[in-house]
Design a protein around this motif. Structure first.
Motif, PDB file in Angstrom:
ATOM      1  N   THR A  91       3.832  -9.327  -3.105  1.00  0.00           N
ATOM      2  CA  THR A  91       4.728  -8.182  -2.952  1.00  0.00           C
ATOM      3  C   THR A  91       4.315  -7.128  -3.967  1.00  0.00           C
ATOM      4  OG1 THR A  91       6.506  -9.641  -2.226  1.00  0.00           O
ATOM      5  CG2 THR A  91       7.131  -7.432  -2.958  1.00  0.00           C
ATOM      6  N   ASP A  92       3.977  -5.937  -3.457  1.00  0.00           N
ATOM      7  CA  ASP A  92       3.492  -4.879  -4.354  1.00  0.00           C
ATOM      8  C   ASP A  92       4.649  -4.165  -5.062  1.00  0.00           C
ATOM      9  OD1 ASP A  92       4.548  -3.018  -2.529  1.00  0.00           O
ATOM     10  OD2 ASP A  92       2.597  -2.319  -1.823  1.00  0.00           O
ATOM     11  N   VAL A  93       4.320  -3.151  -5.855  1.00  0.00           N
ATOM     12  CA  VAL A  93       5.339  -2.454  -6.662  1.00  0.00           C
ATOM     13  C   VAL A  93       6.366  -1.728  -5.806  1.00  0.00           C
ATOM     14  CG1 VAL A  93       3.882  -2.190  -8.704  1.00  0.00           C
ATOM     15  CG2 VAL A  93       3.853  -0.419  -6.950  1.00  0.00           C
ATOM     16  N   GLU A  94       6.025  -1.425  -4.550  1.00  0.00           N
ATOM     17  CA  GLU A  94       6.972  -0.757  -3.654  1.00  0.00           C
ATOM     18  C   GLU A  94       7.814  -1.757  -2.864  1.00  0.00           C
ATOM     19  OE1 GLU A  94       4.713   1.980  -1.296  1.00  0.00           O
ATOM     20  OE2 GLU A  94       4.034   3.096  -3.057  1.00  0.00           O
ATOM     21  N   GLY A  95       7.608  -3.049  -3.134  1.00  0.00           N
ATOM     22  CA  GLY A  95       8.383  -4.073  -2.451  1.00  0.00           C
ATOM     23  C   GLY A  95       7.818  -4.478  -1.099  1.00  0.00           C
ATOM     24  N   ASP A  96       6.578  -4.050  -0.803  1.00  0.00           N
ATOM     25  CA  ASP A  96       5.956  -4.389   0.476  1.00  0.00           C
ATOM     26  C   ASP A  96       5.072  -5.623   0.328  1.00  0.00           C
ATOM     27  OD1 ASP A  96       7.053  -2.136   1.792  1.00  0.00           O
ATOM     28  OD2 ASP A  96       5.442  -0.867   1.002  1.00  0.00           O
ATOM     29  N   LEU A  97       5.052  -6.441   1.353  1.00  0.00           N
ATOM     30  CA  LEU A  97       4.177  -7.609   1.401  1.00  0.00           C
ATOM     31  C   LEU A  97       2.796  -7.129   1.818  1.00  0.00           C
ATOM     32  CD1 LEU A  97       4.320 -10.704   1.070  1.00  0.00           C
ATOM     33  CD2 LEU A  97       4.829 -10.849   3.516  1.00  0.00           C
ATOM     34  N   VAL A  98       1.772  -7.421   1.001  1.00  0.00           N
ATOM     35  CA  VAL A  98       0.408  -6.946   1.251  1.00  0.00           C
ATOM     36  C   VAL A  98      -0.595  -8.067   0.963  1.00  0.00           C
ATOM     37  CG1 VAL A  98       0.937  -4.514   0.756  1.00  0.00           C
ATOM     38  CG2 VAL A  98       0.198  -6.020  -1.109  1.00  0.00           C
ATOM     39  N   THR A  99      -1.796  -7.925   1.535  1.00  0.00           N
ATOM     40  CA  THR A  99      -2.837  -8.912   1.241  1.00  0.00           C
ATOM     41  C   THR A  99      -3.213  -8.817  -0.234  1.00  0.00           C
ATOM     42  OG1 THR A  99      -4.594  -7.358   1.868  1.00  0.00           O
ATOM     43  CG2 THR A  99      -3.834  -8.893   3.574  1.00  0.00           C
ATOM     44  N   SER A 100      -3.615  -9.933  -0.789  1.00  0.00           N
ATOM     45  CA  SER A 100      -4.049  -9.957  -2.182  1.00  0.00           C
ATOM     46  C   SER A 100      -5.324  -9.138  -2.336  1.00  0.00           C
ATOM     47  CB  SER A 100      -4.287 -11.399  -2.633  1.00  0.00           C
ATOM     48  OG  SER A 100      -3.055 -12.100  -2.686  1.00  0.00           O
ATOM     49  N   ILE A 101      -5.540  -8.639  -3.556  1.00  0.00           N
ATOM     50  CA  ILE A 101      -6.717  -7.808  -3.817  1.00  0.00           C
ATOM     51  C   ILE A 101      -7.476  -8.319  -5.046  1.00  0.00           C
ATOM     52  CG2 ILE A 101      -5.883  -5.728  -2.678  1.00  0.00           C
ATOM     53  CD1 ILE A 101      -4.961  -4.662  -5.370  1.00  0.00           C
ATOM     54  N   VAL A 102      -8.738  -7.935  -5.115  1.00  0.00           N
ATOM     55  CA  VAL A 102      -9.615  -8.326  -6.215  1.00  0.00           C
ATOM     56  C   VAL A 102      -9.894  -7.095  -7.073  1.00  0.00           C
ATOM     57  CG1 VAL A 102     -11.904  -9.242  -6.806  1.00  0.00           C
ATOM     58  CG2 VAL A 102     -10.693 -10.103  -4.781  1.00  0.00           C
ATOM     59  N   ASP A 103      -9.779  -7.259  -8.375  1.00  0.00           N
ATOM     60  CA  ASP A 103     -10.067  -6.178  -9.322  1.00  0.00           C
ATOM     61  C   ASP A 103      -9.267  -4.913  -9.036  1.00  0.00           C
ATOM     62  OD1 ASP A 103     -11.876  -7.788 -10.696  1.00  0.00           O
ATOM     63  OD2 ASP A 103     -13.583  -7.131  -9.480  1.00  0.00           O
ATOM     64  N   GLY A 104      -8.034  -5.081  -8.554  1.00  0.00           N
ATOM     65  CA  GLY A 104      -7.153  -3.945  -8.335  1.00  0.00           C
ATOM     66  C   GLY A 104      -7.514  -3.050  -7.175  1.00  0.00           C
ATOM     67  N   ARG A 105      -8.432  -3.486  -6.272  1.00  0.00           N
ATOM     68  CA  ARG A 105      -8.795  -2.612  -5.165  1.00  0.00           C
ATOM     69  C   ARG A 105      -9.282  -3.314  -3.910  1.00  0.00           C
ATOM     70  NH1 ARG A 105     -14.003   0.937  -6.323  1.00  0.00           N
ATOM     71  NH2 ARG A 105     -14.626   0.259  -4.271  1.00  0.00           N
ATOM     72  N   ASP A 106     -10.227  -4.237  -3.978  1.00  0.00           N
ATOM     73  CA  ASP A 106     -10.816  -4.839  -2.779  1.00  0.00           C
ATOM     74  C   ASP A 106      -9.884  -5.870  -2.152  1.00  0.00           C
ATOM     75  OD1 ASP A 106     -12.923  -3.539  -4.006  1.00  0.00           O
ATOM     76  OD2 ASP A 106     -14.367  -5.136  -3.664  1.00  0.00           O
ATOM     77  N   CYS A 107      -9.690  -5.781  -0.832  1.00  0.00           N
ATOM     78  CA  CYS A 107      -8.960  -6.835  -0.133  1.00  0.00           C
ATOM     79  C   CYS A 107      -9.699  -8.152  -0.345  1.00  0.00           C
ATOM     80  CB  CYS A 107      -8.881  -6.510   1.367  1.00  0.00           C
ATOM     81  SG  CYS A 107      -8.107  -7.834   2.333  1.00  0.00           S
ATOM     82  N   VAL A 108      -8.965  -9.234  -0.574  1.00  0.00           N
ATOM     83  CA  VAL A 108      -9.616 -10.533  -0.816  1.00  0.00           C
ATOM     84  C   VAL A 108     -10.433 -11.012   0.377  1.00  0.00           C
ATOM     85  CG1 VAL A 108      -8.055 -11.430  -2.590  1.00  0.00           C
ATOM     86  CG2 VAL A 108      -7.530 -11.830  -0.177  1.00  0.00           C
ATOM     87  N   PHE A 109     -10.169 -10.456   1.556  1.00  0.00           N
ATOM     88  CA  PHE A 109     -10.883 -10.908   2.751  1.00  0.00           C
ATOM     89  C   PHE A 109     -12.110 -10.055   3.081  1.00  0.00           C
ATOM     90  CE2 PHE A 109      -6.564 -12.486   3.070  1.00  0.00           C
ATOM     91  CZ  PHE A 109      -6.860 -13.835   3.038  1.00  0.00           C
ATOM     92  N   THR A 110     -12.489  -9.198   2.127  1.00  0.00           N
ATOM     93  CA  THR A 110     -13.691  -8.392   2.309  1.00  0.00           C
ATOM     94  C   THR A 110     -14.923  -9.260   2.121  1.00  0.00           C
ATOM     95  OG1 THR A 110     -12.579  -6.415   1.485  1.00  0.00           O
ATOM     96  CG2 THR A 110     -14.973  -6.406   1.432  1.00  0.00           C
TER      97      THR A 110
END
Length: 195
Positions: A78-97
């Motif tokens: 859950t991000d700072v806006e309260g939305d459920l989002v995919t996890s990220i690497v190094d604050g930017r890349d989607c983990v599924f990249t």
């Protein structure tokens, strides 16, 4: 002049979705939409379950850092806006990249296309550059997110004469249904017909 918004059932959409031309040009953009930004892709709780079922098949395509993030916090947060989002690497890349031939690709979609899973990727990813927002009354708002990264897609879409809503037919049908999409096409035809 076209109205700025139209409504089809409980969906409000910006009319530029009907008038703008668009077709992804991966050779030129290199899939930057998967790695640029400060949050992951919006997902639903149901999609998290699908991702959890599919990601072990995609794991061989993921970086060690991505696997470590998933091990530590899961496939989504859950991000700072309260939305459920995919996890990220190094604050930017989607983990599924994953990377192939100099392009960023979605590992989930890649294993789906290989027939290894039954689910491709979050609908928010498939709909991009359309952004969807669900309001408290159940209304869904759709907007076209203009971004310099997608300039090649706009150029290609114009060359092909391909409206954004036609390019994104499959994910729009996936999200809202075939009947809704047919109505969208009728509205688009009425709005863009030459008087």
């Amino acid at each position: 002049m076209l109205p700025p918004l139209i409504q089809i059932d409980n969906v409000l959409l910006a009319t530029d979705i009907l008038t703008e031309q668009f077709c992804c040009d991966l050779d030129r953009c290199k899939g930057q939409c998967c790695v640029e930004g400060d949050a992951g892709a919006p997902v639903t709780a149901e999609e998290v379950l699908e991702i959890e079922a599919a990601w072990p098949k995609a794991a061989v395509l993921l970086s060690a850092k991505a696997k470590a993030v998933i091990a530590a916090q899961g496939v989504a947060y859950t991000d700072v806006e309260g939305d459920l989002v995919t996890s990220i690497v190094d604050g930017r890349d989607c983990v599924f990249t994953c990377h192939e031939g100099g392009c960023c690709l979605c590992a989930l979609e890649k294993v789906f296309r290989q027939g290894k899973t039954r689910w491709a990727k979050p609908v928010s990813c498939a709909l991009y550059p359309i952004r969807a927002k669900t309001f408290s009354n159940g209304t869904v708002g759709l907007t076209y997110n203009r971004w310099s990264v997608c300039r090649p897609a706009v150029e290609r879409g114009r060359q092909m004469g391909l409206p954004l809503y036609r390019f994104l037919e499959e994910p729009l049908v996936r999200r809202f249904g075939r009947t809704w999409y047919k109505e969208l096409c009728q509205v688009a035809h009425q709005l863009t017909a030459t008087p």
